[in-house]
Design an enzyme around this catalytic site. Structure first.
Site, PDB file in Angstrom:
ATOM      1  N   THR A 128       0.823  -1.222   0.000  1.00 52.80           N
ATOM      2  CA  THR A 128       0.000   0.000   0.000  1.00 52.80           C
ATOM      3  C   THR A 128       0.851   1.263   0.000  1.00 52.80           C
ATOM      4  O   THR A 128       1.861   1.335   0.704  1.00 52.80           O
ATOM      5  CB  THR A 128      -0.919  -0.002   1.244  1.00 52.80           C
ATOM      6  OG1 THR A 128      -1.621  -1.248   1.276  1.00 52.80           O
ATOM      7  CG2 THR A 128      -1.901   1.151   1.219  1.00 52.80           C
ATOM      8  N   PRO A 242      -4.272 -15.118  -1.551  1.00 48.64           N
ATOM      9  CA  PRO A 242      -5.241 -16.046  -0.939  1.00 48.64           C
ATOM     10  C   PRO A 242      -4.783 -16.567   0.422  1.00 48.64           C
ATOM     11  O   PRO A 242      -5.583 -16.714   1.340  1.00 48.64           O
ATOM     12  CB  PRO A 242      -5.366 -17.169  -1.981  1.00 48.64           C
ATOM     13  CG  PRO A 242      -5.102 -16.472  -3.274  1.00 48.64           C
ATOM     14  CD  PRO A 242      -4.030 -15.453  -2.965  1.00 48.64           C
ATOM     15  N   GLU A 244      -2.882 -14.952   2.558  1.00 49.98           N
ATOM     16  CA  GLU A 244      -3.060 -13.844   3.502  1.00 49.98           C
ATOM     17  C   GLU A 244      -4.544 -13.717   3.868  1.00 49.98           C
ATOM     18  O   GLU A 244      -4.902 -13.471   5.017  1.00 49.98           O
ATOM     19  CB  GLU A 244      -2.545 -12.544   2.865  1.00 49.98           C
ATOM     20  CG  GLU A 244      -2.693 -11.349   3.787  1.00 49.98           C
ATOM     21  CD  GLU A 244      -1.921 -10.107   3.322  1.00 49.98           C
ATOM     22  OE1 GLU A 244      -1.192 -10.196   2.308  1.00 49.98           O
ATOM     23  OE2 GLU A 244      -2.062  -9.067   3.976  1.00 49.98           O
ATOM     24  N   LEU A 339     -24.372  -6.212  24.783  1.00 55.57           N
ATOM     25  CA  LEU A 339     -24.712  -7.082  25.910  1.00 55.57           C
ATOM     26  C   LEU A 339     -23.940  -6.708  27.178  1.00 55.57           C
ATOM     27  O   LEU A 339     -24.383  -6.994  28.292  1.00 55.57           O
ATOM     28  CB  LEU A 339     -24.461  -8.548  25.530  1.00 55.57           C
ATOM     29  CG  LEU A 339     -25.508  -9.118  24.560  1.00 55.57           C
ATOM     30  CD1 LEU A 339     -24.997 -10.386  23.891  1.00 55.57           C
ATOM     31  CD2 LEU A 339     -26.829  -9.402  25.282  1.00 55.57           C
ATOM     32  N   ASN A 368     -13.633  -5.250   1.881  1.00 57.04           N
ATOM     33  CA  ASN A 368     -14.826  -6.048   1.561  1.00 57.04           C
ATOM     34  C   ASN A 368     -15.314  -5.751   0.141  1.00 57.04           C
ATOM     35  O   ASN A 368     -15.755  -6.651  -0.577  1.00 57.04           O
ATOM     36  CB  ASN A 368     -15.942  -5.745   2.574  1.00 57.04           C
ATOM     37  CG  ASN A 368     -15.746  -6.524   3.871  1.00 57.04           C
ATOM     38  OD1 ASN A 368     -14.651  -7.021   4.141  1.00 57.04           O
ATOM     39  ND2 ASN A 368     -16.798  -6.630   4.659  1.00 57.04           N
TER      40      ASN A 368
HETATM   41  C1  LIG Z   1      -3.893  -1.345  10.509  1.00 56.36           C
HETATM   42  C2  LIG Z   1      -3.559  -1.552   9.065  1.00 56.36           C
HETATM   43  C3  LIG Z   1      -2.534  -2.437   8.713  1.00 56.36           C
HETATM   44  C4  LIG Z   1      -2.199  -2.611   7.374  1.00 56.36           C
HETATM   45  N1  LIG Z   1      -1.122  -3.425   7.036  1.00 56.36           N
HETATM   46  C5  LIG Z   1      -0.676  -3.408   5.743  1.00 56.36           C
HETATM   47  C6  LIG Z   1       0.560  -4.074   5.411  1.00 56.36           C
HETATM   48  O1  LIG Z   1       1.214  -4.713   6.255  1.00 56.36           O
HETATM   49  N2  LIG Z   1       0.992  -3.984   4.122  1.00 56.36           N
HETATM   50  C7  LIG Z   1       0.306  -3.301   3.165  1.00 56.36           C
HETATM   51  O2  LIG Z   1       0.769  -3.245   2.031  1.00 56.36           O
HETATM   52  N3  LIG Z   1      -0.854  -2.676   3.453  1.00 56.36           N
HETATM   53  C8  LIG Z   1      -1.355  -2.699   4.715  1.00 56.36           C
HETATM   54  N4  LIG Z   1      -2.508  -2.045   5.032  1.00 56.36           N
HETATM   55  C9  LIG Z   1      -3.207  -1.312   3.985  1.00 56.36           C
HETATM   56  C10 LIG Z   1      -4.530  -1.918   3.547  1.00 56.36           C
HETATM   57  O3  LIG Z   1      -4.328  -3.120   2.866  1.00 56.36           O
HETATM   58  C11 LIG Z   1      -5.245  -0.834   2.712  1.00 56.36           C
HETATM   59  O4  LIG Z   1      -5.672   0.179   3.625  1.00 56.36           O
HETATM   60  C12 LIG Z   1      -6.415  -1.368   1.922  1.00 56.36           C
HETATM   61  O5  LIG Z   1      -5.967  -2.228   0.900  1.00 56.36           O
HETATM   62  C13 LIG Z   1      -7.254  -0.240   1.287  1.00 56.36           C
HETATM   63  O6  LIG Z   1      -6.450   0.671   0.610  1.00 56.36           O
HETATM   64  P1  LIG Z   1      -6.600   2.240   0.910  1.00 56.36           P
HETATM   65  O7  LIG Z   1      -6.546   2.423   2.386  1.00 56.36           O
HETATM   66  O8  LIG Z   1      -5.632   2.979   0.094  1.00 56.36           O
HETATM   67  O9  LIG Z   1      -8.069   2.609   0.459  1.00 56.36           O
HETATM   68  P2  LIG Z   1      -8.588   2.999  -1.090  1.00 56.36           P
HETATM   69  O10 LIG Z   1      -7.917   2.032  -1.987  1.00 56.36           O
HETATM   70  O11 LIG Z   1      -8.296   4.440  -1.214  1.00 56.36           O
HETATM   71  O12 LIG Z   1     -10.082   2.707  -0.930  1.00 56.36           O
HETATM   72  C14 LIG Z   1     -10.971   3.592  -0.236  1.00 56.36           C
HETATM   73  C15 LIG Z   1     -12.376   3.001  -0.264  1.00 56.36           C
HETATM   74  O13 LIG Z   1     -12.785   2.839  -1.623  1.00 56.36           O
HETATM   75  C16 LIG Z   1     -13.202   1.513  -1.840  1.00 56.36           C
HETATM   76  N5  LIG Z   1     -12.883   1.092  -3.202  1.00 56.36           N
HETATM   77  C17 LIG Z   1     -11.700   1.159  -3.845  1.00 56.36           C
HETATM   78  N6  LIG Z   1     -11.798   0.622  -5.074  1.00 56.36           N
HETATM   79  C18 LIG Z   1     -13.086   0.199  -5.208  1.00 56.36           C
HETATM   80  C19 LIG Z   1     -13.831  -0.457  -6.234  1.00 56.36           C
HETATM   81  N7  LIG Z   1     -13.242  -0.825  -7.388  1.00 56.36           N
HETATM   82  N8  LIG Z   1     -15.138  -0.727  -6.017  1.00 56.36           N
HETATM   83  C20 LIG Z   1     -15.733  -0.393  -4.848  1.00 56.36           C
HETATM   84  N9  LIG Z   1     -15.100   0.217  -3.835  1.00 56.36           N
HETATM   85  C21 LIG Z   1     -13.778   0.506  -4.015  1.00 56.36           C
HETATM   86  C22 LIG Z   1     -12.430   0.681  -0.837  1.00 56.36           C
HETATM   87  O14 LIG Z   1     -13.080  -0.550  -0.588  1.00 56.36           O
HETATM   88  C23 LIG Z   1     -12.463   1.611   0.364  1.00 56.36           C
HETATM   89  O15 LIG Z   1     -13.683   1.450   1.040  1.00 56.36           O
HETATM   90  C24 LIG Z   1      -2.910  -1.918   6.361  1.00 56.36           C
HETATM   91  C25 LIG Z   1      -3.967  -1.055   6.722  1.00 56.36           C
HETATM   92  C26 LIG Z   1      -4.279  -0.857   8.042  1.00 56.36           C
HETATM   93  C27 LIG Z   1      -5.359   0.116   8.399  1.00 56.36           C
END
Ligand SMILES: Cc1cc2nc3c(=O)[nH]c(=O)nc-3n(C[C@H](O)[C@H](O)[C@H](O)COP(=O)(O)OP(=O)(O)OC[C@H]3O[C@@H](n4cnc5c(N)ncnc54)[C@H](O)[C@@H]3O)c2cc1C
Length: 381
Positions: A128, A242, A244, A339, A368
């Site tokens: 990310t 998968p 992960e 609860l 999701n």
């Molecule tokens: C506590 C924590 C630990 C994490 N650990 C890691 C890690 O170890 N390594 C790593 O690489 N990442 C990590 N992440 C990152 C995580 O995988 C991302 O936050 C996640 O994949 C979503 O990316 P984003 O936050 O950039 O949201 P965005 O990609 O900006 O998405 C924002 C919203 O838009 C929605 N959205 C995006 N595209 C679509 C679509 N095509 N259709 C419908 N809805 C869509 C998403 O579902 C979300 O609700 C971590 C995140 C957190 C909060």
């Protein structure tokens, strides 16, 4: 219903993980909440017990278990302690090693895998970026070839174990003209000039885990740090996500089941209007629904675990298990808070922390929405 995917060997392993949780993790719970990190000596103790090298061959210091059900047992037991600690161990031991085992050269395996198995080299994975995580193929961090070296510039965010890590597997763009086919993986070692880490991020939940930004400012690494072929990074991630996701699903169910079990006990003790709150018909039915939702979800996740142990879990089934278990976990924990009444909103109560901890499971490792996108695409929609 009795679960049927685990043998006596798995249950014996479960007993040893449970002992580790009671003896090593539980007495240090407050320290981890305060410091937002798993202390290094705990990593090393987990390594000594053989929990961090399940996917690593024996000759490289691991257990070479070759059976994903052991990984699942470890995740279940640690998730019963806290979701955050389970996620840190999961990234280190469940997510990162397969990349090096499957894609690494002999020299890379010798260099990194024994330290990962022993807990001496804490591992993170950086996909990310601040500009986005869902659209992995659009990542912007670059690596440009310079003779025998590569020069990396960019950043990653929300990286689990990021502040503490000794090794970071990072996905970077080596060919700007090729989209997903222009992404390559590298292993960056802490201390390399230009590779810095941000502060531990201030999160709503999962406070025991260290989550951090990683910055790359002209980081020069030899080609020997490239993991797998040039341009194959995206496909390598897609092939390993998968595992992960099923790991996340296992943790989701185990975490929610444990807190629900504790909540049921609470509802037998807590009295209102002269009777146990669990005996009001509304609450009794509610709890019956929650137990059923957990057990039905558990059955699907168990099937996925068994399928993965036999190498036949599909990415789409892993996506179904991941989003559904995250949703169920959040729904169940919300009812558990209800609860507990006011106590359910107090940080000193595990149920409150568990409720906050669960929220991110609908976001990370593919949200999701992204899971449903994968399922929908598979249906030809
Ligand atoms: C506590 C924590 C630990 C994490 N650990 C890691 C890690 O170890 N390594 C790593 O690489 N990442 C990590 N992440 C990152 C995580 O995988 C991302 O936050 C996640 O994949 C979503 O990316 P984003 O936050 O950039 O949201 P965005 O990609 O900006 O998405 C924002 C919203 O838009 C929605 N959205 C995006 N595209 C679509 C679509 N095509 N259709 C419908 N809805 C869509 C998403 O579902 C979300 O609700 C971590 C995140 C957190 C909060």
């Amino acid at each position: 219903m009795p679960r049927n995917i685990y043998s006596e060997d798995h249950e014996a392993f479960r007993a040893s993980v449970r002992e580790f949780v009671e003896r090593t993790l539980e007495p240090r719970a407050e320290e981890m909440i305060r410091e937002h990190v798993i202390p290094r000596d705990i990593w090393q103790e987990a390594g000594k017990q053989g929990f961090l090298g399940l996917d690593i061959p024996e000759e490289l210091g691991g257990a070479g278990a070759g059976d994903y059900r052991f990984n699942a047992v470890f995740a279940e037991e640690v998730s019963g302690f806290t979701a955050a600690v389970s996620s840190c161990f999961g990234i280190h031991a469940d997510v990162c090693p397969p990349y090096i085992v499957d894609l690494g050269t002999e020299e890379q395996k010798q260099r990194w895998l024994p330290g990962i198995a022993s807990g001496e080299l804490i591992c993170s994975i950086g996909m990310t970026e601040p500009s986005g995580g869902s659209d992995l193929a659009a990542l912007k961090t670059t690596a440009v070839r310079d003779g025998e070296d590569w020069v990396i510039n960019g950043s990653k965010t929300f990286i689990t174990n990021g502040h503490q890590c000794d090794l970071a597997i990072v996905a970077v763009r080596t060919d700007p003209s090729k989209g997903a086919k222009g992404i390559t993986l590298f292993v960056l070692e802490a201390g390399t000039e230009g590779f810095t880490k941000g502060n531990k991020l201030d999160k709503v939940g999962q406070v025991e885990s260290d989550t951090s930004e990683l910055f790359f400012d002209n980081v020069r690494v030899p080609d020997a740090n490239r993991l797998g072929p040039e341009g194959q990074g995206f496909i390598a991630m897609m092939q390993r996500l998968p595992q992960e996701r099923i790991g996340a699903a296992v943790s989701n169910v185990a975490h929610a089941a444990k807190i629900l079990e504790e909540t049921i006990e609470y509802t037998k003790e807590r009295k209102a209007f002269g009777q146990a709150i669990g005996s009001f018909q509304h609450n009794k039915f509610k709890i019956a629904e929650l137990v059923t939702r957990i057990e039905v979800t558990q059955a699907y996740v168990d099937d996925c675990v068994a399928a993965h142990a036999e190498g036949r879990l599909t990415p789409v089934d892993a996506a179904k298990a991941k989003w559904f278990s995250a949703q169920v976990q959040n729904d169940v924990l919300d009812e558990c808070v209800q609860l507990y009444g006011g106590y359910g909103f107090m940080n000193e109560y595990r149920v409150a922390r568990a409720w906050r901890d669960a929220r991110v499971t609908k976001i990370w490792a593919g949200s999701n929405e992204i899971m449903k996108e994968l399922i929908g695409r598979d249906l030809g929609l």
